[in-house]
Design a protein around this motif. Structure first.
Motif: not given
Length: 353
Positions: A33, A36-37, A71, A82-83, A86, A91-93
């Motif tokens: 990721t 991602a975002g 983002r 997280a899914d 996304r 953006i997942p952390k």
């Protein structure tokens, strides 16, 4: 008839306070990721944050805006979360602790470690409760705080600062009360459409009358409601015919109020130090002043000095906060806390602009 007052209506003795820089632990990006975002303006990111926070519930410790990427970054405690993040374009952390676990820590601190000169908040960048103690916290008080943080294990971290946490009240220019100076936050209207002003609660608690000059010659407004401690907002109705002073030193038009976002770039305007910029570093902070605790504050790295109390925090046309208190100065830098404007408007039935 004297105006209605709320909260603690005694005349406050405002004394110095301070804040600190707290180390932030690195967070692991969810695999795959890094890029991602979806790029978003900060106000859209704020709205998305609220949506995802509701959807994730206990599985997030909050979010922040990455200005370099434009983002939104949202913390998660599991792969399913997280899914979701996304899929929503953020953006997942990963973080270790759930929201309820961190909320239990802050609730315990509020019961056992509410010591003047301390502050705490959940930091979404680290997924921990960050606790600050100023130079007045020593001896048994420091031992109590250290034990409380230690009992929380990895859920909390303690940092010291050499300054003192204080509401930023003084005596000088902008709007003058009875023996004090504060800053006008924002011009607003009451429920009947009459012009009024917003400023800090500890300013309104300390004075019933406001003048436009230090000699207290030209009376301009009368305090109608003031809440401090607990909250830190107050409002005053303008006298008939008063040409209300500008709320923003830069002349920035304000079209409405909004919620702040961690990572957002913001501007503060105050009567002592004029205009300074910085970044939102935390939300829902608790600050323990000598007069009592204030909850739900915006934490920033913007500098401020005595007399800036009540001044405006904004991002473009959006009003965000009223200056409450902090540490440092605008020569060496500092940390400043702000009362969110939407809460103040809702409390008194006011509208902005």
């Amino acid at each position: 008839m004297s105006p209605a007052r709320h909260g603690n209506s005694r005349r406050s003795r405002i004394v110095p306070l301070a804040a600190a820089t707290v180390a932030v632990a690195a967070l692991a990006v969810v695999p795959g990721t890094a890029n991602a975002g979806t790029a978003l303006p900060v106000r859209q990111a704020t709205a998305l944050s609220a949506t995802l926070t509701t959807a994730l519930g206990d599985r997030t410790a909050g979010s922040y805006y990455d200005r370099a990427l434009s983002r939104l970054v949202v913390t998660v405690t599991d792969a399913a979360g997280a899914d979701q993040v996304r899929a929503a374009g953020a953006i997942p952390k990963h973080v270790q602790y759930r929201a309820s676990e961190l909320a239990a820590v802050t609730a315990r601190f509020d019961r056992t470690a509410r010591i003047p000169g301390t502050a705490w908040r959940v930091d979404p960048r680290s997924g921990q409760v960050l606790v600050t103690a100023d130079s007045t916290v020593t001896g048994e008080k420091l031992a109590t705080l250290t034990k409380a943080v230690g009992d929380a294990g990895g859920k909390a971290k303690l940092a010291r600062t050499g300054g003192r946490l204080r509401p930023l009240i003084s005596g000088g220019d902008a709007i003058w009360g009875q023996g004090l100076r504060c800053s006008l936050g924002f011009n607003v209207h009451d429920s009947e459409g009459n012009p009024a002003l917003l400023t800090a609660g500890h300013c309104g608690v300390a004075t019933n009358d406001w003048w436009e000059d230090s000699s207290n010659y030209q009376h301009i407004a009368t305090t109608q409601g003031a809440d401090f401690p607990g909250h830190d907002y107050s409002w005053a109705s303008y006298d008939p015919g008063v040409d209300s002073p500008s709320a923003i030193n830069t002349g920035q038009d304000i079209t409405g109020a909004g919620e702040a976002t961690v990572g957002e770039q913001v501007t503060r305007s105050g009567s002592t130090t004029d205009v300074h910029e910085g970044t939102v570093t935390g939300l829902n902070a608790t600050v323990n002043y000598e007069e009592g605790s204030v909850y739900g504050l915006i934490d920033t790295d913007v500098c401020a000095e005595p007399g800036d109390s009540g001044g405006s925090l904004y991002d473009g046309e959006t009003a965000l906060g009223l200056t409450s208190g902090g540490s440092g100065d605008c020569s060496s830098g500092g940390e400043t806390f702000f009362q969110p404007v939407p809460d103040a408007l809702a409390a008194y039935g006011l509208t902005l602009p």
